[in-house]
Design an enzyme around this catalytic site. Sequence first.
Site, PDB file in Angstrom:
ATOM      1  N   TYR A   1       0.893  -1.123  -0.119  1.00  0.00           N
ATOM      2  CA  TYR A   1      -0.020  -0.102  -0.093  1.00  0.00           C
ATOM      3  C   TYR A   1       0.881   1.100   0.161  1.00  0.00           C
ATOM      4  O   TYR A   1       0.361   2.229  -0.675  1.00  0.00           O
ATOM      5  CB  TYR A   1      -0.816  -0.094   1.265  1.00  0.00           C
ATOM      6  CG  TYR A   1      -1.470   1.308   1.499  1.00  0.00           C
ATOM      7  CD1 TYR A   1      -2.466   1.951   0.786  1.00  0.00           C
ATOM      8  CD2 TYR A   1      -1.273   2.003   2.818  1.00  0.00           C
ATOM      9  CE1 TYR A   1      -2.929   3.122   0.865  1.00  0.00           C
ATOM     10  CE2 TYR A   1      -1.437   3.457   2.898  1.00  0.00           C
ATOM     11  CZ  TYR A   1      -2.609   3.743   1.972  1.00  0.00           C
ATOM     12  OH  TYR A   1      -3.101   5.271   2.503  1.00  0.00           O
TER      13      TYR A   1
ATOM     14  N   LYS B   1      -2.561  20.775  -3.664  1.00  0.00           N
ATOM     15  CA  LYS B   1      -1.611  20.020  -3.995  1.00  0.00           C
ATOM     16  C   LYS B   1      -2.031  18.889  -5.159  1.00  0.00           C
ATOM     17  O   LYS B   1      -2.937  18.544  -4.993  1.00  0.00           O
ATOM     18  CB  LYS B   1      -1.722  18.927  -2.448  1.00  0.00           C
ATOM     19  CG  LYS B   1      -0.699  17.903  -2.852  1.00  0.00           C
ATOM     20  CD  LYS B   1      -0.612  16.952  -1.380  1.00  0.00           C
ATOM     21  CE  LYS B   1       0.284  15.894  -1.511  1.00  0.00           C
ATOM     22  NZ  LYS B   1      -0.302  14.691  -2.008  1.00  0.00           N
TER      23      LYS B   1
ATOM     24  N   HIS C   1       1.556  12.738  -7.024  1.00  0.00           N
ATOM     25  CA  HIS C   1       0.929  11.661  -5.883  1.00  0.00           C
ATOM     26  C   HIS C   1       1.832  10.833  -5.711  1.00  0.00           C
ATOM     27  O   HIS C   1       1.284   9.604  -5.370  1.00  0.00           O
ATOM     28  CB  HIS C   1      -0.304  11.299  -6.018  1.00  0.00           C
ATOM     29  CG  HIS C   1      -1.487  11.217  -4.954  1.00  0.00           C
ATOM     30  ND1 HIS C   1      -2.244  12.180  -4.492  1.00  0.00           N
ATOM     31  CD2 HIS C   1      -1.290  10.365  -3.831  1.00  0.00           C
ATOM     32  CE1 HIS C   1      -2.841  11.823  -3.533  1.00  0.00           C
ATOM     33  NE2 HIS C   1      -2.149  10.816  -3.243  1.00  0.00           N
TER      34      HIS C   1
ATOM     35  N   SER D   1      -2.422  14.035   7.567  1.00  0.00           N
ATOM     36  CA  SER D   1      -3.524  13.845   6.491  1.00  0.00           C
ATOM     37  C   SER D   1      -4.906  13.644   7.173  1.00  0.00           C
ATOM     38  O   SER D   1      -4.996  13.311   8.197  1.00  0.00           O
ATOM     39  CB  SER D   1      -3.141  12.357   5.899  1.00  0.00           C
ATOM     40  OG  SER D   1      -4.530  11.885   5.072  1.00  0.00           O
TER      41      SER D   1
ATOM     42  N   ARG E   1      -5.732   0.547  -7.576  1.00  0.00           N
ATOM     43  CA  ARG E   1      -4.371  -0.406  -7.151  1.00  0.00           C
ATOM     44  C   ARG E   1      -4.682  -1.759  -6.932  1.00  0.00           C
ATOM     45  O   ARG E   1      -5.069  -2.147  -5.890  1.00  0.00           O
ATOM     46  CB  ARG E   1      -4.107   0.452  -5.939  1.00  0.00           C
ATOM     47  CG  ARG E   1      -3.649   1.947  -5.868  1.00  0.00           C
ATOM     48  CD  ARG E   1      -3.081   2.465  -4.791  1.00  0.00           C
ATOM     49  NE  ARG E   1      -3.009   4.092  -4.757  1.00  0.00           N
ATOM     50  CZ  ARG E   1      -3.138   4.812  -3.993  1.00  0.00           C
ATOM     51  NH1 ARG E   1      -3.360   4.403  -2.533  1.00  0.00           N
ATOM     52  NH2 ARG E   1      -3.223   5.962  -4.205  1.00  0.00           N
TER      53      ARG E   1
ATOM     54  N   ARG F   1       0.991   7.167  -7.585  1.00  0.00           N
ATOM     55  CA  ARG F   1      -0.225   6.327  -7.038  1.00  0.00           C
ATOM     56  C   ARG F   1      -1.423   6.577  -7.268  1.00  0.00           C
ATOM     57  O   ARG F   1      -2.300   6.169  -7.095  1.00  0.00           O
ATOM     58  CB  ARG F   1      -0.248   6.579  -5.315  1.00  0.00           C
ATOM     59  CG  ARG F   1       1.182   6.560  -4.536  1.00  0.00           C
ATOM     60  CD  ARG F   1       1.351   6.801  -3.289  1.00  0.00           C
ATOM     61  NE  ARG F   1       0.252   6.460  -2.558  1.00  0.00           N
ATOM     62  CZ  ARG F   1       0.438   5.452  -1.752  1.00  0.00           C
ATOM     63  NH1 ARG F   1       1.249   4.433  -1.825  1.00  0.00           N
ATOM     64  NH2 ARG F   1      -0.584   4.926  -1.028  1.00  0.00           N
TER      65      ARG F   1
ATOM     66  N   THR G   1      -6.005  18.451  -1.252  1.00  0.00           N
ATOM     67  CA  THR G   1      -5.809  17.604  -2.396  1.00  0.00           C
ATOM     68  C   THR G   1      -6.759  17.734  -3.475  1.00  0.00           C
ATOM     69  O   THR G   1      -7.735  17.518  -3.332  1.00  0.00           O
ATOM     70  CB  THR G   1      -5.440  16.272  -1.729  1.00  0.00           C
ATOM     71  OG1 THR G   1      -4.320  16.238  -0.777  1.00  0.00           O
ATOM     72  CG2 THR G   1      -5.010  15.098  -2.718  1.00  0.00           C
TER      73      THR G   1
ATOM     74  N   GLN H   1      -3.766  18.538   5.612  1.00  0.00           N
ATOM     75  CA  GLN H   1      -3.784  18.032   4.383  1.00  0.00           C
ATOM     76  C   GLN H   1      -5.439  17.664   4.509  1.00  0.00           C
ATOM     77  O   GLN H   1      -6.073  17.028   5.273  1.00  0.00           O
ATOM     78  CB  GLN H   1      -3.168  16.799   3.955  1.00  0.00           C
ATOM     79  CG  GLN H   1      -3.677  16.168   2.506  1.00  0.00           C
ATOM     80  CD  GLN H   1      -4.843  15.299   2.606  1.00  0.00           C
ATOM     81  OE1 GLN H   1      -4.744  14.425   3.610  1.00  0.00           O
ATOM     82  NE2 GLN H   1      -5.571  15.179   1.555  1.00  0.00           N
TER      83      GLN H   1
ATOM     84  N   TYR I   1      -8.793  16.297   2.550  1.00  0.00           N
ATOM     85  CA  TYR I   1      -9.921  15.942   1.493  1.00  0.00           C
ATOM     86  C   TYR I   1     -11.061  16.428   1.664  1.00  0.00           C
ATOM     87  O   TYR I   1     -11.692  16.098   3.028  1.00  0.00           O
ATOM     88  CB  TYR I   1      -9.661  14.182   1.748  1.00  0.00           C
ATOM     89  CG  TYR I   1      -8.694  13.470   1.020  1.00  0.00           C
ATOM     90  CD1 TYR I   1      -8.102  13.693  -0.145  1.00  0.00           C
ATOM     91  CD2 TYR I   1      -7.940  12.543   1.678  1.00  0.00           C
ATOM     92  CE1 TYR I   1      -7.013  13.183  -1.068  1.00  0.00           C
ATOM     93  CE2 TYR I   1      -6.878  11.843   1.040  1.00  0.00           C
ATOM     94  CZ  TYR I   1      -6.694  12.100   0.011  1.00  0.00           C
ATOM     95  OH  TYR I   1      -5.211  11.266  -0.623  1.00  0.00           O
TER      96      TYR I   1
HETATM   97  C1  LIG Z   1       1.067   5.434   1.944  1.00  0.00           C
HETATM   98  C2  LIG Z   1       0.640   6.945   1.282  1.00  0.00           C
HETATM   99  C3  LIG Z   1      -0.484   7.521   1.639  1.00  0.00           C
HETATM  100  C4  LIG Z   1      -0.748   8.617   1.119  1.00  0.00           C
HETATM  101  N1  LIG Z   1      -1.921   9.339   1.480  1.00  0.00           N
HETATM  102  C5  LIG Z   1      -1.832  10.627   1.184  1.00  0.00           C
HETATM  103  C6  LIG Z   1      -3.032  11.523   1.668  1.00  0.00           C
HETATM  104  O1  LIG Z   1      -3.853  11.040   2.386  1.00  0.00           O
HETATM  105  N2  LIG Z   1      -3.273  12.810   1.143  1.00  0.00           N
HETATM  106  C7  LIG Z   1      -2.611  13.218   0.044  1.00  0.00           C
HETATM  107  O2  LIG Z   1      -2.852  14.165  -0.388  1.00  0.00           O
HETATM  108  N3  LIG Z   1      -1.449  12.476  -0.311  1.00  0.00           N
HETATM  109  C8  LIG Z   1      -1.189  11.200   0.245  1.00  0.00           C
HETATM  110  N4  LIG Z   1       0.163  10.578  -0.266  1.00  0.00           N
HETATM  111  C9  LIG Z   1       0.818  11.308  -1.360  1.00  0.00           C
HETATM  112  C10 LIG Z   1       1.999  12.105  -0.498  1.00  0.00           C
HETATM  113  O3  LIG Z   1       1.356  12.995   0.110  1.00  0.00           O
HETATM  114  C11 LIG Z   1       3.050  12.562  -1.713  1.00  0.00           C
HETATM  115  O4  LIG Z   1       2.300  13.204  -2.546  1.00  0.00           O
HETATM  116  C12 LIG Z   1       3.877  11.293  -2.285  1.00  0.00           C
HETATM  117  O5  LIG Z   1       3.922  10.271  -1.379  1.00  0.00           O
HETATM  118  C13 LIG Z   1       4.980  11.813  -2.465  1.00  0.00           C
HETATM  119  O6  LIG Z   1       5.919  10.890  -3.177  1.00  0.00           O
HETATM  120  P1  LIG Z   1       6.983   9.886  -2.526  1.00  0.00           P
HETATM  121  O7  LIG Z   1       6.264   8.947  -1.835  1.00  0.00           O
HETATM  122  O8  LIG Z   1       7.689   9.072  -3.687  1.00  0.00           O
HETATM  123  O9  LIG Z   1       7.649  10.913  -1.751  1.00  0.00           O
HETATM  124  C14 LIG Z   1       0.018   9.230   0.422  1.00  0.00           C
HETATM  125  C15 LIG Z   1       1.291   8.726   0.069  1.00  0.00           C
HETATM  126  C16 LIG Z   1       1.625   7.419   0.532  1.00  0.00           C
HETATM  127  C17 LIG Z   1       3.132   6.860   0.137  1.00  0.00           C
END
Ligand SMILES: Cc1cc2nc3c(=O)[nH]c(=O)nc-3n(C[C@H](O)[C@H](O)[C@H](O)COP(=O)(O)O)c2cc1C
Length: 380
Positions: A25, A256, A280, A107, A166, A283, A157, A129, A131
């Site tokens: 995840y 974001k 993101h 978050s 995913r 992801r 976001t 952050q 949502y």
């Molecule tokens: C496990 C996980 C959960 C995430 N949850 C959120 C989230 O709740 N809100 C959000 O805006 N981005 C979320 N993101 C994205 C991160 O804020 C960020 O954009 C991203 O992880 C950056 O890439 P990196 O992990 O390669 O540094 C999440 C990323 C990961 C890895």
Amino acid sequence: MPMLLNADDYRSRARQMLPRGLFDYIDRGTEDETALSRLRASLDGITLMPAVLAGHSERDLDTTLLGARIAAPLAVAPTALAGLVAHDGETKLARAASRVGIPVCISTQSVTTIETIRRGAPDAKLWFQLYVWRDRDLTARLLERARNCGCDNLLVTADTPVSPNREYNQRNGFGIPFTPSLRSVADVARHPRWLLGVLMRYLLSEGIPTYGHYPAEFRTAITRPSVAEAVRLEHRLSWDDMRWLRDVWPGRLTIKGVLAVKDAETAAGVGADAIVVSAHGGRNLDCLPAPADCIPAIAAAVQGRLTVLADSGVRRGTDVLKYCALGADAVLVGRLPLWGLAVGGEQGAEAVLRMILREMDTAMAFLGVERVTELKTQLR
Ligand SMILES: Cc1cc2nc3c(=O)[nH]c(=O)nc-3n(C[C@H](O)[C@H](O)[C@H](O)COP(=O)(O)O)c2cc1C
């Protein structure tokens, strides 16, 4: 215990510590993971030109970001369910970031509430952050809570209108709501340290971990089948919502997930203070361009009007320098501190952040750069 010298070492160790469902995840991308490869390839393809014989003996990583002095152009990105990586993981991340001297963004979907995190990390520079929930009154109340806890920057976001595809989460039986399957139960049983050190500690204290910010009347244990309609993520978000947020949120407002120049300009037009140029972390949408390829045009277009933050794919201090050289004022890291958290709790998260700062410092010495703001002239 193997030596933990770089991000890959921490990632490998985290893979052993965490149940497969949770590791995947965090680690993986979406669909065929082409966005993930693209953003890495793009960062790897960037070179920085050194200025030799610069005569500096020390580097200064500190910088001013959105009016605050911070130790480096770095912040911990918001990551949902970070509290599953270690018990009380979000508070531990906040304390680690605070000791390093950088902001940490909590978050909407954290396990621990912003109030509890604030109590556990009184000196942390907390961002929040958002949502946006369908029920705007509930959303506004959530913002009030963040504000009351001293969060001075709201990252809304904008790049997640629907749930990303995913497939590995489905295969691993990892999803919200969490529905235990033979596979996921066996996965947890194979990771006794996580079972005892994280899950059992929650079960014996507050119970099954949940999305901590969801209002009590809607709070959804992650094993429950449905999230109430009012707190479903709004999938029809528009620039009008950003104008509404600008009205109701008195602090800094950051959008974001911006990649297009036109969207960056609109963000400046609605009164945002900053944007995060982000894929993101690879992801969400698998055909997104790499942030590194988008930053220069965005930075040129909104220079002086918006603070430009960037994220996605940072694995080395040099990746942070590259984003800064392209035009970012600071960089967010998502997965990296989570690996540290999985491996060594609060100290592990701090160690990873300090490792990145050390790598930045070393690379700046090679580049002949004394301050991070000079990096923008270093790109060739
Ligand atoms: C496990 C996980 C959960 C995430 N949850 C959120 C989230 O709740 N809100 C959000 O805006 N981005 C979320 N993101 C994205 C991160 O804020 C960020 O954009 C991203 O992880 C950056 O890439 P990196 O992990 O390669 O540094 C999440 C990323 C990961 C890895």
